[in-house]
Design an enzyme around this catalytic site. Structure first.
Site, PDB file in Angstrom:
ATOM      1  N   ASP A 253       0.864  -1.183   0.000  1.00 11.95           N
ATOM      2  CA  ASP A 253       0.000   0.000   0.000  1.00 11.95           C
ATOM      3  C   ASP A 253       0.903   1.235   0.000  1.00 11.95           C
ATOM      4  O   ASP A 253       2.040   1.162  -0.456  1.00 11.95           O
ATOM      5  CB  ASP A 253      -0.957  -0.024   1.196  1.00 11.95           C
ATOM      6  CG  ASP A 253      -2.285   0.671   0.905  1.00 11.95           C
ATOM      7  OD1 ASP A 253      -2.250   1.847   0.503  1.00 11.95           O
ATOM      8  OD2 ASP A 253      -3.357   0.056   1.070  1.00 11.95           O
TER       9      ASP A 253
ATOM     10  N   HIS B 272       2.106   1.901  -3.182  1.00 12.68           N
ATOM     11  CA  HIS B 272       1.184   2.843  -3.811  1.00 12.68           C
ATOM     12  C   HIS B 272       1.711   4.270  -3.787  1.00 12.68           C
ATOM     13  O   HIS B 272       0.954   5.212  -3.971  1.00 12.68           O
ATOM     14  CB  HIS B 272      -0.180   2.781  -3.127  1.00 12.68           C
ATOM     15  CG  HIS B 272      -0.906   1.493  -3.327  1.00 12.68           C
ATOM     16  ND1 HIS B 272      -2.181   1.262  -2.853  1.00 12.68           N
ATOM     17  CD2 HIS B 272      -0.537   0.347  -3.975  1.00 12.68           C
ATOM     18  CE1 HIS B 272      -2.561   0.031  -3.184  1.00 12.68           C
ATOM     19  NE2 HIS B 272      -1.579  -0.542  -3.858  1.00 12.68           N
TER      20      HIS B 272
END
Length: 427
Positions: free
Chosen positions: A251, A274
């Protein structure tokens, strides 16, 4: 003879009645069959992909303990049957670790409160239990709260053993509670450095309500497919510096959430993951505020996003005075993205005519390759994105003989010496 060590450490909560806090250097040494790494020297190339010509000297120096300086320390060796300790607190510590308690007051194990500082040195490995049912606190694993001047240093490893949680919860963010590995709450002027964090069930590190803090020399790693395993989450905090670290997770490498200001991020290598994100902000119609964010001299490799600002429709507040500068990247998706439709399904409590105002955002000296044709996305609400500046941005396709382009909706600002062309910005 060393025995195999399994630590069922659910949470360490430092409790300090203001103005008293905890002081004393303490080293938690886990020595056994599973206690790795055997060396306290870490190299960048072992934890994240780097270009052959990258200069990792600063990263290497951050992980070499000889440069750290020496401090007197109290040692708890929980892996050696024949270990000698400096006082009788060792046995008490072992008994607590083997108990069903999930709260520990470090004063009970040798720390002395003097109202100034707590210095915790972690060496060896702290490993979470495999059995999800063994967890009592499913929100936080290790927590330090209300400790001004907290210092957490070492060369050790904190392994969240999160694979079972990922399988159980998948991508369910709100409906499946799982623990953060390390939570730092209201610890003004803290320092967190020279540690490895692995495989957290959820985000690896959460920093909340802290005024002043320094984070550096961290290695944070989880598989690319591991859900919601942010590297560092920041909320309601100010005057923080994060530098010289490697973050590779499933993430956000770093997420900056509402209530945060004067955050400086420098020399961070991110990927997979991310990217570095502001938000999400304005969730469920909330008022959010983020300002004075500086991200510089960072690199991304193989990430889903690069530099991202994400807000919900129907929120309010602002994200302003944000600068991304000196950023390089290789083969990433969405190198630059402002997404004001991060969640586009309004509910009865949301007024979709409202928005989080995004303003005074600068992308300067940015360069690298995009793995997708749409390299820049500025997707804004009406009159919600102002003074967006692209200055010397050069993004090329990572696919030979292919072009990249920018998608632009409702953004206002300027672009100079930048590729691709951003149609809604003045040139």
């Amino acid at each position: 003879m060393h025995r195999k060590v399994a630590i069922f450490l659910f949470a360490i909560i430092v409790i300090a009645n203001s103005p008293t806090s905890c002081i004393a250097s303490r080293s938690l040494v886990l020595d056994g069959d599973d206690a790795t790494p055997t060396s306290n020297t870490f190299y960048a190339s072992e934890y994240a992909p780097t270009d052959d010509d990258d200069d990792d000297s600063q990263l290497k120096e951050a992980f070499v303990p000889e440069a750290w300086g020496s401090r007197p320390m109290k040692t708890f060796d929980v892996g050696n049957n024949n270990a000698k300790t400096q006082d009788d607190s060792h046995q008490a510590f072992l008994e607590a670790m083997g108990s069903q308690a999930n709260t520990f007051n470090v004063i009970d194990y040798g720390a002395v409160g003097n109202g100034q500082v707590d210095d915790s040195i972690i060496q060896g490995s702290i490993i979470a239990p495999n059995n999800i049912g063994a967890w009592k606190n499913k929100d936080k694993w290790i927590q330090f709260a209300n400790v001004p001047g907290l210092m957490i240093n070492g060369g050790g490893r904190i392994d969240g053993n999160g694979a079972g949680w990922w399988k159980l919860c998948g991508n369910k963010k709100s409906h499946c509670q799982r623990p953060t590995s390390l939570h730092i709450h209201k610890c003004d002027g803290f320092q967190l450095s020279r540690l490895t964090f692995l495989n957290s069930p959820k985000n690896h590190i959460s920093i909340n309500s802290c005024n002043g803090g320094r984070v550096f020399g961290l290695l944070i790693s989880a598989p690319k497919e591991s859900p919601n395993t942010d590297g560092i989450d920041i909320s309601s905090s100010t005057k923080l510096t994060i530098h010289t670290s490697l973050i590779a997770t499933g993430d956000d490498c770093i997420a900056i959430n509402s209530g945060s200001s004067f955050i400086n991020i420098n020399g961070v290598k991110c990927g997979p993951g991310h990217g570095i994100s502001i938000g999400s902000l304005g969730q469920n119609g909330e008022h959010s505020a983020v300002e004075e964010i500086q991200v510089s001299n960072c690199s991304f490799r193989g990430t889903q996003n690069g530099m991202r600002i994400k807000t919900w429709e129907g929120g309010s507040g602002y994200a302003r005075k944000i600068t991304f500068e000196g950023i390089t990247f290789t083969d990433i998706e969405n190198p630059i993205i402002i997404d004001q439709r991060y969640f586009a399904n309004p509910t009865s409590v949301m007024d979709i005519n409202k928005c989080v105002q995004v303003s005074d955002v600068t992308f300067r000296n940015i360069g690298g390759s995009s793995g997708v044709p749409q390299a820049i996305t500025l997707d804004c609400g009406q009159n919600c994105c102002t003074n967006i500046i692209m200055d010397n941005v050069n993004i090329r396709s990572g696919v030979p003989n292919k072009d990249v382009y920018a998608y632009c909706n409702n953004a206002q600002g300027t672009s100079s010496f930048s590729t691709p062309y951003v149609p809604c910005l003045s040139h």
